[in-house]
Design a protein around this motif. Structure first.
Motif, short mmCIF file in Angstrom:
data_model
loop_
_atom_site.label_atom_id
_atom_site.label_comp_id
_atom_site.label_asym_id
_atom_site.label_seq_id
_atom_site.Cartn_x
_atom_site.Cartn_y
_atom_site.Cartn_z
N GLU A 121 -13.20 -3.51 3.34
CA GLU A 121 -13.13 -5.02 3.47
C GLU A 121 -11.72 -5.45 3.08
OE1 GLU A 121 -14.68 -4.27 -0.55
OE2 GLU A 121 -14.88 -3.33 1.34
N HIS A 122 -10.98 -4.31 2.31
CA HIS A 122 -9.52 -4.94 2.17
C HIS A 122 -8.44 -4.41 2.87
CE1 HIS A 122 -11.88 -5.28 -1.76
NE2 HIS A 122 -11.18 -6.74 -1.79
N GLY A 123 -8.95 -3.74 4.18
CA GLY A 123 -7.84 -3.13 5.00
C GLY A 123 -7.68 -1.84 4.97
N ILE A 124 -8.37 -0.99 4.18
CA ILE A 124 -8.14 0.33 3.91
C ILE A 124 -8.77 1.14 5.10
CG2 ILE A 124 -8.40 2.42 2.32
CD1 ILE A 124 -8.12 0.64 0.17
N THR A 125 -8.27 1.95 5.74
CA THR A 125 -8.76 2.78 6.72
C THR A 125 -8.99 4.00 6.48
OG1 THR A 125 -6.67 3.09 7.90
CG2 THR A 125 -8.13 0.97 8.47
N THR A 126 -8.21 4.82 5.39
CA THR A 126 -8.32 6.24 5.15
C THR A 126 -9.61 6.67 4.39
OG1 THR A 126 -6.95 8.10 4.49
CG2 THR A 126 -6.87 5.96 3.12
N ASP A 127 -9.89 7.94 4.55
CA ASP A 127 -10.73 8.60 3.69
C ASP A 127 -9.95 9.64 2.97
OD1 ASP A 127 -13.02 7.19 3.99
OD2 ASP A 127 -13.38 8.37 6.06
N TYR A 128 -8.74 9.77 2.99
CA TYR A 128 -8.02 10.77 2.43
C TYR A 128 -7.31 10.47 1.27
CZ TYR A 128 -4.84 15.05 1.79
OH TYR A 128 -4.14 15.74 1.07
N TRP A 129 -7.42 10.79 -0.08
CA TRP A 129 -6.84 9.90 -1.15
C TRP A 129 -6.18 10.85 -2.15
CZ3 TRP A 129 -7.94 4.90 -1.13
CH2 TRP A 129 -9.14 4.47 -0.39
N ALA A 130 -5.72 12.07 -1.64
CA ALA A 130 -5.26 13.09 -2.67
C ALA A 130 -3.76 12.64 -2.67
CB ALA A 130 -5.09 14.52 -1.72
N GLU A 131 -2.91 11.94 -2.17
CA GLU A 131 -1.55 11.56 -2.56
C GLU A 131 -1.44 10.01 -2.66
OE1 GLU A 131 0.48 14.00 -3.72
OE2 GLU A 131 -0.92 15.54 -3.09
N VAL A 132 -2.23 9.18 -3.07
CA VAL A 132 -2.10 7.94 -3.16
C VAL A 132 -1.23 7.57 -4.52
CG1 VAL A 132 -3.27 5.69 -3.46
CG2 VAL A 132 -4.46 7.56 -2.26
N LYS A 133 -0.17 6.72 -3.98
CA LYS A 133 0.77 6.07 -4.93
C LYS A 133 0.68 4.54 -5.02
CE LYS A 133 2.58 10.19 -5.51
NZ LYS A 133 2.26 11.01 -7.02
N LEU A 134 0.68 4.12 -6.29
CA LEU A 134 0.69 2.61 -6.45
C LEU A 134 2.08 2.12 -7.25
CD1 LEU A 134 -2.98 2.32 -7.98
CD2 LEU A 134 -2.14 1.95 -5.72
N ALA A 135 2.28 0.80 -6.79
CA ALA A 135 3.66 0.47 -7.38
C ALA A 135 3.68 -0.98 -7.30
CB ALA A 135 4.73 0.73 -6.77
N LYS A 136 4.15 -1.83 -8.44
CA LYS A 136 4.26 -3.34 -8.36
C LYS A 136 5.70 -3.80 -8.01
CE LYS A 136 4.13 -5.72 -12.17
NZ LYS A 136 3.94 -6.45 -13.29
N ASP A 137 5.81 -4.49 -7.25
CA ASP A 137 7.24 -5.19 -7.00
C ASP A 137 7.47 -6.30 -7.74
OD1 ASP A 137 5.85 -7.22 -5.75
OD2 ASP A 137 6.24 -6.74 -3.78
N GLY A 138 8.66 -7.05 -7.56
CA GLY A 138 9.12 -8.15 -8.33
C GLY A 138 8.32 -9.21 -8.17
N ASP A 139 7.81 -9.52 -7.13
CA ASP A 139 6.81 -10.68 -6.78
C ASP A 139 5.42 -10.52 -7.38
OD1 ASP A 139 8.87 -11.98 -5.51
OD2 ASP A 139 8.48 -11.29 -3.83
N GLY A 140 5.42 -9.17 -8.07
CA GLY A 140 3.85 -9.24 -8.48
C GLY A 140 2.87 -8.41 -7.49
N ASN A 141 3.43 -8.10 -6.41
CA ASN A 141 2.36 -7.55 -5.48
C ASN A 141 2.29 -6.08 -5.75
OD1 ASN A 141 2.02 -9.79 -3.84
ND2 ASN A 141 4.28 -9.53 -2.93
N ILE A 142 1.17 -5.61 -5.52
CA ILE A 142 0.78 -4.20 -5.53
C ILE A 142 1.04 -3.23 -4.17
CG2 ILE A 142 -0.81 -2.44 -6.34
CD1 ILE A 142 0.46 -3.98 -8.58
N TRP A 143 1.61 -2.42 -4.26
CA TRP A 143 1.72 -1.52 -2.98
C TRP A 143 1.24 -0.25 -3.18
CZ3 TRP A 143 4.90 -2.95 1.63
CH2 TRP A 143 5.41 -4.24 1.25
N ALA A 144 0.47 0.03 -1.99
CA ALA A 144 -0.48 1.38 -2.07
C ALA A 144 0.20 2.20 -0.94
CB ALA A 144 -1.63 1.12 -2.02
N GLY A 145 0.54 3.33 -1.48
CA GLY A 145 1.14 4.43 -0.32
C GLY A 145 0.11 5.49 -0.01
N LEU A 146 -0.55 5.35 1.24
CA LEU A 146 -1.76 6.14 1.40
C LEU A 146 -1.37 7.18 2.60
CD1 LEU A 146 -4.40 3.25 2.19
CD2 LEU A 146 -4.09 4.26 0.13
#
Length: 453
Positions: free
Chosen positions: A59-84
């Motif tokens: 429901e949050h826009g995620i379409t993958t079922d493969y989670w082995a190499e997920v990376k998270l980071a926060k930018d200067g505006d406080g957003n969270i980036w998820a590399g799937l």
């Protein structure tokens, strides 16, 4: 080594203990990427470091079922980036809010008398037609239930708790517990509604799951059974009363009959003996020896006759003589005793089945006296050479026949005579049919038929 102040694992609701990356947003929440998905963890230090875990899903826009190499980071505006695996998604933490929804609860299984139960057998087919909620009706001896239930939540949270009550037996909700099973043993008859609810550590109680059922009363405690019992006891009391009345009537009839027989048979004989005795005394005073001898002979004959009548009355009263076998033996003995002195040849024919028929005293006495009178008349007065006596049983009827080859008589003319009139009256008393067939020179046949139960 550091001292562990707080440890969060899959036991607390983490999708997987394989953590690949994490980030902190501006709301003091931890974003954790695991081998089974991304979750947001909230730790409330004011509530003893209680942990709430909510999952980021489709429901949050995620379409993958493969989670082995997920990376998270926060930018200067406080957003969270998820590399799937095949996506790069930016999340605005201020726009992601999780409602502290209460869980759902469902009744998983219900055992009856602690056995697995197919509840389709308890379904009322009219319930669906009439749109009546399903409510099984159980017999009084199926009164122990084991109920399993399960709380369902779409967000990860630790410590699901349950509380239940049984309306009809309990008035208050039970103390919260983590157990997902409850049993009720030996419930008394009545209407019951089982309710169970669940809650998470960060939510209130959910709407309860409900199961209603009825335990019937034993049939002996129902109103209709009590009415039947009262009616039955009343009927039994009435039948017993009628039985006692009938017994008393029979006793009175028996006493009357004995009294009448003693009066008619014995009393008249004793009166005759008394008269003859007075005549003998008078003749003795006049020295008339020949008349005295005649009187004494009459007294002897009458005394012997009276003793025979007394013997017949006592024999009829004795309940040990209630079968045809006893009657046959007595009649045969009587017939042989008088036939032998008269030169009459006697033929006795009896049906073996008839010997087991039981009779009451009146039937026994009347049949014996009718047959005795018929035998006596045939041997003493008919002038016959052959006498046939037959007793046979045909279904529910007993037939007795006394036949001789004597001179016969006009039965219609002589019916008002001594013996025949008494025979007819005795047959009527026991509801038997008496048929007398005779003609001058043609012998005599007397037939008696009696219905038996």
């Amino acid at each position: 080594l550091p001292v562990k102040d707080l440890e969060i694992t899959s036991k607390d609701g983490l999708p997987s203990n394989g953590v690949r990356s994490l980030a902190f947003d501006n709301f003091n929440r931890i974003w954790v990427a695991t081998l089974s998905g991304i979750v947001i963890i909230e730790i409330d230090s004011s509530q003893n470091n209680s942990v709430t875990i909510n999952q980021i899903g489709y429901e949050h826009g995620i379409t993958t079922d493969y989670w082995a190499e997920v990376k998270l980071a926060k930018d200067g505006d406080g957003n969270i980036w998820a590399g799937l695996y095949d996506q790069l998604i930016r999340f605005d933490p201020s726009q992601i809010k999780f409602v502290k929804a209460t869980p759902f609860i469902a009744i998983d299984n219900i055992q009856l008398n602690l056995k697995e139960t197919d509840w389709s057998g308890w379904t009322d087919s009219l319930s669906g037609i009439l749109q009546i909620p399903y409510q099984p009706v159980l017999p009084y001896n199926k009164n122990s239930l084991g109920i399993s239930f399960k709380g369902i939540s779409f967000s990860y949270v630790s410590g699901m708790e349950y509380s239940y009550k049984l309306d009809g037996a309990d008035t208050n909700w039970s103390v919260p517990t983590h157990s997902e099973f409850v049993s009720f043993m030996g419930l008394p008859p009545g209407n019951y509604t089982f309710q169970v609810r669940a809650k998470k550590s960060n939510s209130g109680w959910c709407k309860p799951a409900v199961f209603s059922f009825v335990i019937k009363k034993p049939y002996w405690t129902t109103w209709w059974f009590r009415i039947l019992m009262i009616a039955g006891l009343t009927g039994a009391a009435y039948l017993f009363y009628r039985f006692r009345i009938n017994q008393l009537r029979k006793v009175m009839a028996l006493r009357t009959k004995i009294s009448r027989d003693l009066h008619d048979e014995v009393g008249s004989t004793l009166s005759g003996i008394g008269i003859i005795s007075e005549m003998a005394k008078h003749d003795l005073e006049n020295e008339n020896s020949s008349e005295v001898k005649k009187s004494l002979d009459k007294i002897s004959v009458n005394t012997e006759e009276m003793l025979g009548k007394m013997s017949d009355i006592i024999w009829a009263i004795n309940p040990q003589n209630d079968s045809f076998d006893k009657i046959i033996n007595r009649l045969e003995s009587y017939a042989k005793s008088i036939a032998s002195s008269s030169g009459v040849q006697l033929h006795f024919k009896t049906d073996e089945e008839v010997k087991q028929v039981n009779l009451d005293m009146q039937e026994r006495n009347n049949i014996y006296l009718i047959c005795k009178e018929a035998i006596n008349n045939a041997i003493k007065y008919s002038g016959s050479q052959q006498l046939l006596f037959i007793i046979e049983k045909n279904n529910r009827q007993v037939r007795i026949a006394v036949k001789d080859d004597g001179k016969g008589f006009n039965a219609e003319q002589l019916f008002d005579g001594n013996g025949l009139k008494n025979m007819k009256a005795r047959a009527k008393e026991i509801k038997a049919n008496l048929n007398i067939v005779s003609g001058n020179g043609g012998g005599t046949a007397i037939e008696l038929s009696l219905n038996i139960t």
